[in-house]
Structures are given as C-alpha cells and as structure tokens.
Design a protein around this motif. Structure first.
Motif, PDB file in Angstrom:
ATOM      1  N   ILE A   1     -25.986  23.666  15.970  1.00 32.59           N
ATOM      2  CA  ILE A   1     -26.258  24.562  17.093  1.00 32.59           C
ATOM      3  C   ILE A   1     -24.926  25.136  17.563  1.00 32.59           C
ATOM      4  O   ILE A   1     -23.948  24.395  17.711  1.00 32.59           O
ATOM      5  CB  ILE A   1     -26.970  23.798  18.240  1.00 32.59           C
ATOM      6  N   GLU A   2     -24.905  26.447  17.782  1.00 34.31           N
ATOM      7  CA  GLU A   2     -23.717  27.107  18.322  1.00 34.31           C
ATOM      8  C   GLU A   2     -23.992  27.465  19.771  1.00 34.31           C
ATOM      9  O   GLU A   2     -25.112  27.867  20.121  1.00 34.31           O
ATOM     10  CB  GLU A   2     -23.427  28.383  17.518  1.00 34.31           C
ATOM     11  N   LEU A   3     -22.981  27.297  20.627  1.00 33.29           N
ATOM     12  CA  LEU A   3     -23.097  27.724  22.023  1.00 33.29           C
ATOM     13  C   LEU A   3     -21.738  28.208  22.524  1.00 33.29           C
ATOM     14  O   LEU A   3     -20.712  28.029  21.849  1.00 33.29           O
ATOM     15  CB  LEU A   3     -23.657  26.594  22.902  1.00 33.29           C
ATOM     16  N   ASP A   4     -21.763  28.814  23.716  1.00 31.18           N
ATOM     17  CA  ASP A   4     -20.548  29.386  24.300  1.00 31.18           C
ATOM     18  C   ASP A   4     -20.251  28.694  25.625  1.00 31.18           C
ATOM     19  O   ASP A   4     -21.164  28.470  26.412  1.00 31.18           O
ATOM     20  CB  ASP A   4     -20.767  30.875  24.571  1.00 31.18           C
ATOM     21  N   VAL A   5     -18.976  28.374  25.875  1.00 34.16           N
ATOM     22  CA  VAL A   5     -18.645  27.785  27.184  1.00 34.16           C
ATOM     23  C   VAL A   5     -17.607  28.622  27.943  1.00 34.16           C
ATOM     24  O   VAL A   5     -16.688  29.206  27.376  1.00 34.16           O
ATOM     25  CB  VAL A   5     -18.147  26.316  27.109  1.00 34.16           C
TER      26      VAL A   5
ATOM     27  N   ILE B   1     -19.034  24.357  19.553  1.00 35.66           N
ATOM     28  CA  ILE B   1     -18.702  24.829  20.901  1.00 35.66           C
ATOM     29  C   ILE B   1     -17.707  25.972  20.772  1.00 35.66           C
ATOM     30  O   ILE B   1     -16.561  25.765  20.345  1.00 35.66           O
ATOM     31  CB  ILE B   1     -18.086  23.695  21.749  1.00 35.66           C
ATOM     32  N   GLU B   2     -18.152  27.177  21.125  1.00 36.07           N
ATOM     33  CA  GLU B   2     -17.204  28.298  21.141  1.00 36.07           C
ATOM     34  C   GLU B   2     -16.542  28.348  22.507  1.00 36.07           C
ATOM     35  O   GLU B   2     -17.210  28.529  23.530  1.00 36.07           O
ATOM     36  CB  GLU B   2     -17.885  29.638  20.834  1.00 36.07           C
ATOM     37  N   LEU B   3     -15.226  28.217  22.531  1.00 42.27           N
ATOM     38  CA  LEU B   3     -14.451  28.324  23.768  1.00 42.27           C
ATOM     39  C   LEU B   3     -14.231  29.810  24.026  1.00 42.27           C
ATOM     40  O   LEU B   3     -13.496  30.487  23.298  1.00 42.27           O
ATOM     41  CB  LEU B   3     -13.127  27.567  23.622  1.00 42.27           C
ATOM     42  N   LYS B   4     -14.898  30.315  25.061  1.00 41.83           N
ATOM     43  CA  LYS B   4     -14.916  31.762  25.328  1.00 41.83           C
ATOM     44  C   LYS B   4     -13.714  32.157  26.179  1.00 41.83           C
ATOM     45  O   LYS B   4     -13.832  32.415  27.372  1.00 41.83           O
ATOM     46  CB  LYS B   4     -16.212  32.126  26.046  1.00 41.83           C
ATOM     47  N   THR B   5     -12.568  32.206  25.548  1.00 43.01           N
ATOM     48  CA  THR B   5     -11.322  32.469  26.287  1.00 43.01           C
ATOM     49  C   THR B   5     -10.750  33.831  25.949  1.00 43.01           C
ATOM     50  O   THR B   5      -9.544  34.033  25.978  1.00 43.01           O
ATOM     51  CB  THR B   5     -10.294  31.371  25.955  1.00 43.01           C
TER      52      THR B   5
ATOM     53  N   ALA C   1     -28.130  27.326  14.671  1.00 38.40           N
ATOM     54  CA  ALA C   1     -28.839  28.170  15.632  1.00 38.40           C
ATOM     55  C   ALA C   1     -27.817  28.826  16.563  1.00 38.40           C
ATOM     56  O   ALA C   1     -27.086  28.135  17.277  1.00 38.40           O
ATOM     57  CB  ALA C   1     -29.818  27.334  16.438  1.00 38.40           C
ATOM     58  N   HIS C   2     -27.793  30.138  16.564  1.00 34.00           N
ATOM     59  CA  HIS C   2     -26.814  30.913  17.343  1.00 34.00           C
ATOM     60  C   HIS C   2     -27.282  31.021  18.790  1.00 34.00           C
ATOM     61  O   HIS C   2     -28.302  31.635  19.073  1.00 34.00           O
ATOM     62  CB  HIS C   2     -26.688  32.293  16.702  1.00 34.00           C
ATOM     63  N   ARG C   3     -26.572  30.375  19.696  1.00 37.41           N
ATOM     64  CA  ARG C   3     -26.955  30.273  21.121  1.00 37.41           C
ATOM     65  C   ARG C   3     -28.312  29.578  21.268  1.00 37.41           C
ATOM     66  O   ARG C   3     -29.072  29.863  22.183  1.00 37.41           O
ATOM     67  CB  ARG C   3     -26.996  31.654  21.800  1.00 37.41           C
TER      68      ARG C   3
ATOM     69  N   ILE D   1     -22.621  29.540  28.812  1.00 31.47           N
ATOM     70  CA  ILE D   1     -23.029  30.932  29.044  1.00 31.47           C
ATOM     71  C   ILE D   1     -22.119  31.823  28.213  1.00 31.47           C
ATOM     72  O   ILE D   1     -20.923  31.553  28.091  1.00 31.47           O
ATOM     73  CB  ILE D   1     -22.986  31.277  30.558  1.00 31.47           C
ATOM     74  N   HIS D   2     -22.688  32.859  27.624  1.00 29.20           N
ATOM     75  CA  HIS D   2     -21.919  33.692  26.703  1.00 29.20           C
ATOM     76  C   HIS D   2     -20.937  34.617  27.405  1.00 29.20           C
ATOM     77  O   HIS D   2     -19.785  34.746  26.996  1.00 29.20           O
ATOM     78  CB  HIS D   2     -22.869  34.523  25.834  1.00 29.20           C
ATOM     79  N   ASP D   3     -21.409  35.298  28.443  1.00 30.41           N
ATOM     80  CA  ASP D   3     -20.569  36.330  29.067  1.00 30.41           C
ATOM     81  C   ASP D   3     -19.678  35.729  30.152  1.00 30.41           C
ATOM     82  O   ASP D   3     -20.010  34.700  30.735  1.00 30.41           O
ATOM     83  CB  ASP D   3     -21.436  37.415  29.715  1.00 30.41           C
TER      84      ASP D   3
HETATM   85 CA    CA Z   1     -20.645  32.504  20.312  1.00 29.91          CA
END
Ligand code: CA
Ligand code: G3P
Length: 236
Positions: A43-47, A111-115, A17-19, A58-60
């Motif tokens: 489950i995919e999420l953004d940190v 866990i996508e590391l939003k760097t 599940a994307h986000r 949170i994605h942004d």
């Molecule tokens: Ca993502």
C-alpha cells in the motif's frame, strides 16, 4: 498468493495500492487501505505534518481538495484536522492509525514523505519513530521526490528501506539511489527506456512504476511492482 491479471508476467510483478483502493474509496483513508488489503502486496500513502507535529495521511499540502475544510495542513493542529470530513464520513488518518492496520496484515507499506513544498523539519525522525513503535521497520519503504529528505532519512535511519521517487528518471537518479543505499526507484512508465533505465540494469535496484490504472498501460517488460488505484483490475 494472489492471482495476477498481468499477462505475460503472472505473479512476478507485485501490486501496490496507490493511496489505498483509491478508484473505489476516498484516497488515503482507512476505508481505502482496508479495502485494498485482500488484493495487494503493498500500500502506498502520502504523509504531511500538522501544526503540532503529528504525521497525517493526506496527499496535498492543503485540505481543500479532499476534505470539507480549507487551509494548509501545516497550519492546523491534529485536532482541527480530525474534525474535517472526507466524502461526508471519513477522516484524515494519522500515520499511527494506518500502521495499526498494516501491523495486522502482511503487506508492505510505502510511506511517501511529501516534502516537495515544505521540508517539514524533523519529518524523517518522526516517521522512523512511528514505524519502529509498531516494529514495522522491515515492512515499510520510505520514498520521496525530495532528495534532501532522503539523505536525512538515511542519516536518521541507517537500516530504513528507501526508494527514490522520480518522474521519468534523470541521468544521476541511479547514482543517487546507490549513494543513499536505496532499494528501489519509483518512477512513471516512461522511465522504461530512459538513460536511468539502462543504468539500473547494472544494479540490484528494483523498479516500481506508478500509477498504472489500465492493462494497456502496463510496461512492455516486467518490473518489480506497479502502483495502481484500480487494484481489482490486476488481481482476481
Ligand atoms: Ca504518493
Ligand atoms: O509514490 C508514487 C506516486 O504516488 C507519486 O505521485 O502525486 O501520486 O503522490 P503522487
């Protein structure tokens, strides 16, 4: 196991599940994650990281699009972030809250590391510590578009599961993935047929594709997993 609506591959392709179940619930919220659980393998999420060094989902980089606030996540404390509303009733989750939910399930967490915009120094160690507090190291896959983040993640966590995020694959994506001992490449459907796709066939790396929301957009060949906002469209 769940029944897949994935002809002709049936149950061989996993569903992430994307986000969260983001087609029907506000993305990256506890309700979106909880709603996805009955349908998915992952489950995919953004940190991102708050001003006071807390991991938030949170994605942004900014809170503007998804909350009733304005500003950068990195400039707000957790307490300030927690006061914001998402769709009037949800809050920005902490990573720990989501890990608590995942702990009570059997799904994989990506866990996508939003760097990509900010390196968030120390995010790798913070994320690894949090996951280990819940003893979820073997059920969490860390991904990032930022290769430096992935290299640091491997240094911090020799046994962590890693995935290289790419759009459609570059000529060195597969060799980089092998260098950091990643288990997968997460790519867009156009990855299929690329030079990197040819290379990945010679390896044990998995391919997980994002973001597929319609049956007509399924790849012409089976891959390890797809990530979707529309989790019910692919399961029954
Ligand atoms: Ca993502
Ligand atoms: O992790 C796959 C996908 O989520 C990457 O793109 O922008 O949806 O985070 P984005």
């Amino acid at each position: 196991r769940l029944m897949r609506r994935l002809p002709p591959w049936g149950n061989d392709m996993l569903i992430y599940a994307h986000r969260g179940y983001s087609a029907n619930y506000p993305e990256n919220t506890l309700s979106a994650f909880e709603a996805a659980l009955p349908y998915v393998d992952g489950i995919e999420l953004d940190v991102q990281v708050s001003k006071d060094g807390r991991l938030v989902v949170i994605h942004d980089e900014s809170v503007d699009r998804t909350t009733n606030g304005t500003g950068w996540v990195k400039d707000m404390t957790l307490q300030e972030l927690r006061q914001l509303k998402i769709d009037g009733y949800e809050r920005i989750p902490t990573l720990e809250e989501v890990l608590g939910l995942i702990e009570r399930s059997n799904v994989t967490l990506n866990i996508e590391l939003k760097t990509d915009q900010y390196a968030y120094p120390g995010i790798e160690r913070l994320a690894w510590l949090a996951v280990n507090e819940f003893e979820l190291g073997d059920r969490v896959v860390f991904s990032s578009f930022n290769r430096e983040t992935l290299v640091r993640m491997r240094d911090v966590a020799p046994v962590a599961r890693l995935a290289v995020l790419t759009l459609t694959g570059e000529s060195d994506t597969v060799s980089f993935a092998e260098t950091i001992r990643a288990e997968a490449i997460h790519a867009q459907p156009a990855f299929i047929g690329s030079i990197a796709w040819e290379q990945i066939q010679q390896t044990t790396l998995e391919t997980r594709l994002y973001t597929i929301n319609d049956v007509k957009d399924l790849p012409p060949i089976a891959v390890s997993a797809i990530m979707t906002d529309e989790v019910e469209r692919f399961t029954k």
